[in-house]
Enzyme design. Structure first.
Site, PDB file in Angstrom:
ATOM      1  N   LYS A 190      -2.213  -1.629  -3.818  1.00 35.31           N
ATOM      2  CA  LYS A 190      -3.087  -0.459  -3.759  1.00 35.31           C
ATOM      3  C   LYS A 190      -2.281   0.812  -3.826  1.00 35.31           C
ATOM      4  O   LYS A 190      -1.298   0.905  -3.095  1.00 35.31           O
ATOM      5  CB  LYS A 190      -3.851  -0.525  -2.433  1.00 35.31           C
ATOM      6  N   LYS A 204       0.850  -1.183   0.000  1.00 37.02           N
ATOM      7  CA  LYS A 204       0.000   0.000   0.000  1.00 37.02           C
ATOM      8  C   LYS A 204       0.889   1.238   0.000  1.00 37.02           C
ATOM      9  O   LYS A 204       1.677   1.446   0.919  1.00 37.02           O
ATOM     10  CB  LYS A 204      -0.901  -0.019   1.237  1.00 37.02           C
TER      11      LYS A 204
HETATM   12  C1  PBG Z   1      -7.519   3.253   5.608  1.00 37.73           C
HETATM   13  C2  PBG Z   1      -7.795   3.093   4.152  1.00 37.73           C
HETATM   14  C3  PBG Z   1      -7.623   4.055   3.142  1.00 37.73           C
HETATM   15  C4  PBG Z   1      -8.103   3.470   1.985  1.00 37.73           C
HETATM   16  C5  PBG Z   1      -8.517   2.183   2.306  1.00 37.73           C
HETATM   17  N1  PBG Z   1      -8.309   1.973   3.655  1.00 37.73           N
HETATM   18  C6  PBG Z   1      -7.156   5.439   3.198  1.00 37.73           C
HETATM   19  C7  PBG Z   1      -5.773   5.766   3.609  1.00 37.73           C
HETATM   20  O1  PBG Z   1      -4.929   4.901   3.853  1.00 37.73           O
HETATM   21  O2  PBG Z   1      -5.539   6.956   3.736  1.00 37.73           O
HETATM   22  C8  PBG Z   1      -8.162   4.133   0.644  1.00 37.73           C
HETATM   23  C9  PBG Z   1      -9.258   3.664  -0.248  1.00 37.73           C
HETATM   24  C10 PBG Z   1      -9.585   4.570  -1.369  1.00 37.73           C
HETATM   25  O3  PBG Z   1      -8.952   5.623  -1.602  1.00 37.73           O
HETATM   26  O4  PBG Z   1     -10.532   4.224  -2.079  1.00 37.73           O
HETATM   27  N2  PBG Z   1      -6.200   3.001   5.963  1.00 37.73           N
HETATM   28 ZN    ZN Z   2      -5.837   3.799   8.042  1.00 33.41          ZN
END
Ligand code: PBG
Ligand code: ZN
Length: 322
Positions: free
Chosen positions: A246, A193
């Protein structure tokens, strides 16, 4: 000239026969934002077509989705009480736990319920872990995340999906779930991520933007590809059942790399800004939404994703674009 690739592109029937990538309705997971209260369907300005639901309206919307084949959902909790230690994240009556119980009661095994496990919507500062000395603390955060995962599993979640990016959290969640009798609850890890501006609209939806600072001390640097392999391999060793990459669109190379280094199923998350860019350009009449969306979905599959988490899932299935 005896080699002519165009021979196999001549008619639709032959193009169908030689298509290398095929999508299936079974590969899609649809995200939902669930909030406290009742009778609520709140639109999210930054994500046209996506809403926050209270549990009662969520049930109705999921019922509609099920009719067209949206049978896997990923739940995010919004609007819980925020605290320094994110204690509402693992409360038995947290909105996510409540939603899971109601969904499983209504739909049983017709619906597969996955929960996002992260602290950012539950901390006052909006970071994905707890803070001490101005730094997001790793191991104490893992302990809280494990409690959150167990709360969801106890409520009936079919799968948990930690998105925090703390080190060692897959091992932490796995052993805590196992010790408490949930050895059969799979973990889909947000293994790779990246710290990404593509999450912007989501943070409005989930009210989870960090108050100060950014997530770069735990989410990955987008300049790094080899590190992605390392993260995925670590999570696999720690017991992840599915690894996720992601965002997705700007990271197709990473999806491919991870696909080649693991035998686990690989998921990708087509995130909020990727969705919003397409929806806005389409509603302005500047692009053909359906064709762009389906081209993107094929790109994910071609790169090697077995599973696609996307806000487009409902529309794709409802409109029968497959
Ligand atoms: C929480 C999380 C996020 C997303 C999924 N889980 C946001 C982040 O890490 O700031 C992003 C999903 C999206 O942008 O559709 N950690
Ligand atoms: Zn988070």
């Amino acid at each position: 000239m005896n080699i002519r690739p165009r021979r196999l592109r001549k008619q639709p029937i032959i193009r169908e026969m030689v298509a290398e990538t095929r999508l299936s309705k079974d590969m899609f997971i649809y995200p939902y934002f669930v909030t406290k209260g009742s009778g609520l369907i709140q639109s999210i300005e930054a994500m046209p077509g996506i809403h926050r639901f209270s549990v009662d309206t969520l049930i109705k919307d999921v019922e509609q989705g099920l009719k067209v084949g949206v049978n896997k959902v990923l739940l995010f909790g919004v609007g819980e009480e925020k605290s320094e230690d994110a204690s509402s994240a693992h409360h038995d009556h947290s909105v996510v736990a409540e939603a899971v119980r109601q969904l499983k009661k209504q739909f049983g095994s017709d619906l597969y319920v996955i929960t996002d496990v992260c602290l950012c919507a539950y901390t006052t500062h909006g970071h994905c872990g707890v803070i001490e000395n101005d730094y997001v603390q790793n191991d104490p955060s893992v302990d809280i995340l494990a409690k959150m995962a167990l709360t969801h599993a106890r409520a009936g979640a079919d799968m948990v999906a930690p998105s925090d990016m703390m080190d060692g959290r897959i091992a932490g969640l796995r052993s805590y779930l196992d010790d408490n009798g949930y050895q059969d609850t799979p973990i889909m890890s947000y293994a790779v991520k990246f710290a990404s501006a593509y999450y912007g609209p989501f943070r409005e939806a989930a009210d989870s933007a960090p108050g100060k600072g950014d997530r770069k001390s735990y989410q990955m640097d987008f300049r790094n590809g080899r590190e992605a392999i390392r993260e995925a391999a670590l999570d696999e060793m720690e017991g992840a059942d599915i690894v996720m990459v992601k965002p997705a669109l700007a990271y197709l190379d990473i999806i491919r790399d991870v696909r080649q280094q693991t035998e686990l199923p690989v998921a990708c998350y087509n995130v909020s800004a990727e969705y919003t860019m397409v929806k806005l350009a389409a509603s302005a009449g500047l692009i053909d939404g359906q064709r762009i969306i389906m081209e993107n979905m094929h790109a994910f599959a071609r790169a090697g994703a077995d599973i696609v988490i996307t806000y487009h899932a409902r529309e794709i299935l409802e409109q029968q674009w497959l």
